[in-house]
Motif scaffolding. Structure first.
Motif, PDB file in Angstrom:
ATOM      1  N   GLU A  56       0.798  -1.225   0.000  1.00  8.05           N
ATOM      2  CA  GLU A  56       0.000   0.000   0.000  1.00  8.05           C
ATOM      3  C   GLU A  56       0.834   1.281   0.000  1.00  8.05           C
ATOM      4  OE1 GLU A  56      -3.998   0.005   1.598  1.00  8.05           O
ATOM      5  OE2 GLU A  56      -3.188   1.154   3.284  1.00  8.05           O
ATOM      6  N   LYS A  58       0.648   4.586   1.402  1.00  8.51           N
ATOM      7  CA  LYS A  58      -0.106   5.119   2.541  1.00  8.51           C
ATOM      8  C   LYS A  58       0.667   6.247   3.191  1.00  8.51           C
ATOM      9  CE  LYS A  58      -2.639   3.254   6.520  1.00  8.51           C
ATOM     10  NZ  LYS A  58      -2.885   2.029   7.318  1.00  8.51           N
ATOM     11  N   LEU A  91      -4.202   4.494  -1.495  1.00  8.53           N
ATOM     12  CA  LEU A  91      -5.242   5.204  -0.754  1.00  8.53           C
ATOM     13  C   LEU A  91      -5.552   6.498  -1.491  1.00  8.53           C
ATOM     14  CD1 LEU A  91      -4.228   4.433   2.858  1.00  8.53           C
ATOM     15  CD2 LEU A  91      -6.598   4.577   2.093  1.00  8.53           C
ATOM     16  N   LYS A 118      -8.039   2.308  -3.056  1.00  3.40           N
ATOM     17  CA  LYS A 118      -8.421   2.105  -1.652  1.00  3.40           C
ATOM     18  C   LYS A 118      -9.096   3.364  -1.151  1.00  3.40           C
ATOM     19  CE  LYS A 118      -7.041  -0.691   1.566  1.00  3.40           C
ATOM     20  NZ  LYS A 118      -6.468  -0.180   2.787  1.00  3.40           N
ATOM     21  N   LEU A 139     -11.898  -1.352  -3.306  1.00  9.67           N
ATOM     22  CA  LEU A 139     -12.214  -1.865  -1.972  1.00  9.67           C
ATOM     23  C   LEU A 139     -13.684  -1.581  -1.696  1.00  9.67           C
ATOM     24  CD1 LEU A 139     -10.883  -2.997   0.717  1.00  9.67           C
ATOM     25  CD2 LEU A 139     -11.040  -0.643   1.536  1.00  9.67           C
ATOM     26  N   GLU A 167     -14.263  -6.083   2.227  1.00  4.53           N
ATOM     27  CA  GLU A 167     -13.623  -6.048   3.550  1.00  4.53           C
ATOM     28  C   GLU A 167     -14.615  -6.227   4.692  1.00  4.53           C
ATOM     29  OE1 GLU A 167     -10.614  -3.005   4.344  1.00  4.53           O
ATOM     30  OE2 GLU A 167     -11.828  -2.407   6.065  1.00  4.53           O
ATOM     31  N   ASN A 188     -10.170  -7.193   7.931  1.00  2.00           N
ATOM     32  CA  ASN A 188      -9.408  -6.070   8.461  1.00  2.00           C
ATOM     33  C   ASN A 188      -9.278  -6.228   9.976  1.00  2.00           C
ATOM     34  OD1 ASN A 188      -8.123  -3.669   8.933  1.00  2.00           O
ATOM     35  ND2 ASN A 188      -9.707  -2.356   8.033  1.00  2.00           N
ATOM     36  N   GLU A 218      -5.691  -8.175   6.396  1.00  2.00           N
ATOM     37  CA  GLU A 218      -5.432  -6.740   6.249  1.00  2.00           C
ATOM     38  C   GLU A 218      -5.108  -6.075   7.586  1.00  2.00           C
ATOM     39  OE1 GLU A 218      -9.150  -6.075   3.087  1.00  2.00           O
ATOM     40  OE2 GLU A 218      -8.787  -4.680   4.703  1.00  2.00           O
ATOM     41  N   SER A 220      -2.136  -4.062  10.311  1.00  2.00           N
ATOM     42  CA  SER A 220      -1.296  -4.360  11.481  1.00  2.00           C
ATOM     43  C   SER A 220      -0.359  -5.535  11.266  1.00  2.00           C
ATOM     44  CB  SER A 220      -2.148  -4.540  12.741  1.00  2.00           C
ATOM     45  OG  SER A 220      -2.849  -5.746  12.733  1.00  2.00           O
ATOM     46  N   VAL A 240      -0.537  -4.775   3.237  1.00  2.00           N
ATOM     47  CA  VAL A 240       0.377  -4.137   4.192  1.00  2.00           C
ATOM     48  C   VAL A 240       0.692  -2.704   3.769  1.00  2.00           C
ATOM     49  CG1 VAL A 240       2.605  -4.326   5.372  1.00  2.00           C
ATOM     50  CG2 VAL A 240       1.434  -6.401   4.596  1.00  2.00           C
ATOM     51  N   GLU A 242       1.617   0.428   6.556  1.00  2.00           N
ATOM     52  CA  GLU A 242       2.554   1.075   7.471  1.00  2.00           C
ATOM     53  C   GLU A 242       3.942   0.435   7.517  1.00  2.00           C
ATOM     54  OE1 GLU A 242       1.020   1.609  11.434  1.00  2.00           O
ATOM     55  OE2 GLU A 242       3.016   2.043  12.233  1.00  2.00           O
TER      56      GLU A 242
HETATM   57  O1  LIG Z   1      -0.941   0.136   7.523  1.00  2.00           O
HETATM   58  P1  LIG Z   1      -1.412  -1.256   7.813  1.00  2.00           P
HETATM   59  O2  LIG Z   1      -1.712  -1.489   9.258  1.00  2.00           O
HETATM   60  O3  LIG Z   1      -0.492  -2.284   7.224  1.00  2.00           O
HETATM   61  O4  LIG Z   1      -2.839  -1.434   7.083  1.00  2.00           O
HETATM   62  C1  LIG Z   1      -2.961  -1.450   5.672  1.00  2.00           C
HETATM   63  C2  LIG Z   1      -4.437  -1.530   5.278  1.00  2.00           C
HETATM   64  O5  LIG Z   1      -4.947  -2.746   5.739  1.00  2.00           O
HETATM   65  C3  LIG Z   1      -5.214  -0.366   5.868  1.00  2.00           C
HETATM   66  O6  LIG Z   1      -4.693   0.798   5.318  1.00  2.00           O
HETATM   67  C4  LIG Z   1      -6.711  -0.456   5.589  1.00  2.00           C
HETATM   68  C5  LIG Z   1      -7.454  -1.581   5.555  1.00  2.00           C
HETATM   69  N1  LIG Z   1      -8.731  -1.312   5.267  1.00  2.00           N
HETATM   70  C6  LIG Z   1      -8.865   0.007   5.103  1.00  2.00           C
HETATM   71  C7  LIG Z   1      -9.978   0.759   4.776  1.00  2.00           C
HETATM   72  C8  LIG Z   1      -9.819   2.099   4.622  1.00  2.00           C
HETATM   73  C9  LIG Z   1      -8.592   2.705   4.840  1.00  2.00           C
HETATM   74  C10 LIG Z   1      -7.471   1.962   5.171  1.00  2.00           C
HETATM   75  C11 LIG Z   1      -7.594   0.600   5.294  1.00  2.00           C
END
Ligand SMILES: O=P(O)(O)OC[C@@H](O)[C@@H](O)c1c[nH]c2ccccc12
Length: 266
Positions: A56, A58, A91, A118, A139, A167, A188, A218, A220, A240, A242
């Motif tokens: 991702e 992000k 995103l 996303k 998504l 999701e 998630n 999804e 963490s 993934v 972060e």
């Molecule tokens: O940064 P992380 O913890 O790896 O998560 C990624 C992703 O799963 C997360 O950004 C996410 C999952 N579903 C979402 C819905 C909207 C916005 C963001 C998300």
């Protein structure tokens, strides 16, 4: 009082109405019809091989604030691709995640693998918009949609040649995703209504996902050990953000996650 998710969706709707004023759906639909054809994302996720990584782009999140100063989102995505990612998640939500359709465009132009838009999709306009900007996947967050809208947006995505990552966060949402016929089901770990993380969510829900669906873990996932754990619980893909944007080399970090998945599968 509304949930965090309600607040986010309200902001998303405001931004959306502004874009709709600037570009009416009829014109947007023409852009979508002329866009590069969508890649068959589902085929890549059902292909044999080790765990598939959705990496991702992000910038920030409501729970953690600023995560990374990403000057070159396309370069980041190219690194993910070189590291073996199966798809790139971009995103596009602006207010809480600092994303944009510009990021999506930049990534789309650079990589050859499927790109996921996303965002908090709550209106058919956004689905057409995703395709117009070259997305192969969208998504759909079950918690943000009633069954009617969920079905409509899912059908629309399919009609436009895209796949949907549907999701869920709990048992009831999972039932709705399965009944919809969702082929890509994401669990998630983060509850978008409270922003709390439940690391056990995937392991708890995965047994109830039919085996003919792609199971995506999804949020963490902090490193290779977390990939190992969800693969053992039945994940065939991980999403993934972060851990990839805050680590050192995104390419090496991506490859390390996939390696962990490979080791857990055999
Ligand atoms: O940064 P992380 O913890 O790896 O998560 C990624 C992703 O799963 C997360 O950004 C996410 C999952 N579903 C979402 C819905 C909207 C916005 C963001 C998300």
């Amino acid at each position: 009082m509304g949930t965090v998710l309600d607040d986010i969706v309200a902001g998303v709707r405001e931004d959306l109405e502004e874009r709709r004023r600037l570009l009416p759906l009829t014109q947007l639909a023409q852009d979508a019809a002329q866009a590069v054809p969508a890649l068959d994302a589902l085929a890549r996720f059902t292909a044999p091989g080790p765990v598939k990584l959705i990496a991702e782009v992000k910038r920030r999140s409501p729970s953690k604030g600023e995560l990374a100063d990403i000057a070159d989102p396309a370069g980041l995505a190219a690194d993910y691709e070189a590291g073996g990612a199966t798809a790139i998640s971009v995103l596009t939500e602006r207010r809480r995640f600092g994303g944009s359709l510009r990021d999506l465009d930049a990534v789309r132009e650079r990589v050859r693998i499927p790109v996921l838009r996303k965002d908090f999709m709550v209106d058919p306009y956004q689905v057409t918009e995703a395709r117009a900007h070259g997305a192969d996947l969208i998504l759909l967050i079950v918690a943000a949609l009633d069954d009617h809208l969920l079905r409509d947006l899912h059908q629309q995505a399919t009609a436009l040649g895209m796949a949907a990552l549907v999701e869920v966060h709990d048992e009831a949402e999972l039932e709705r995703a399965v009944a919809l016929g969702a082929q890509l089901i994401g669990v998630n770990a983060r509850n978008l209504k409270t922003l709390e993380v439940d690391p056990a969510a995937f392991g708890r829900l995965a047994p109830f996902v039919p085996d003919d669906r792609v199971k995506v873990a999804e949020s963490s996932i902090g490193g290779p050990a977390d990939v190992t754990a969800v693969v053992r619980d039945g994940a065939s893909a991980v999403l993934v953000g972060e851990a990839l944007v805050t680590g050192g080399s995104p390419r090496e970090a991506a490859a390390a996650l996939i390696d962990a998945g490979r080791a857990a599968t055999v």
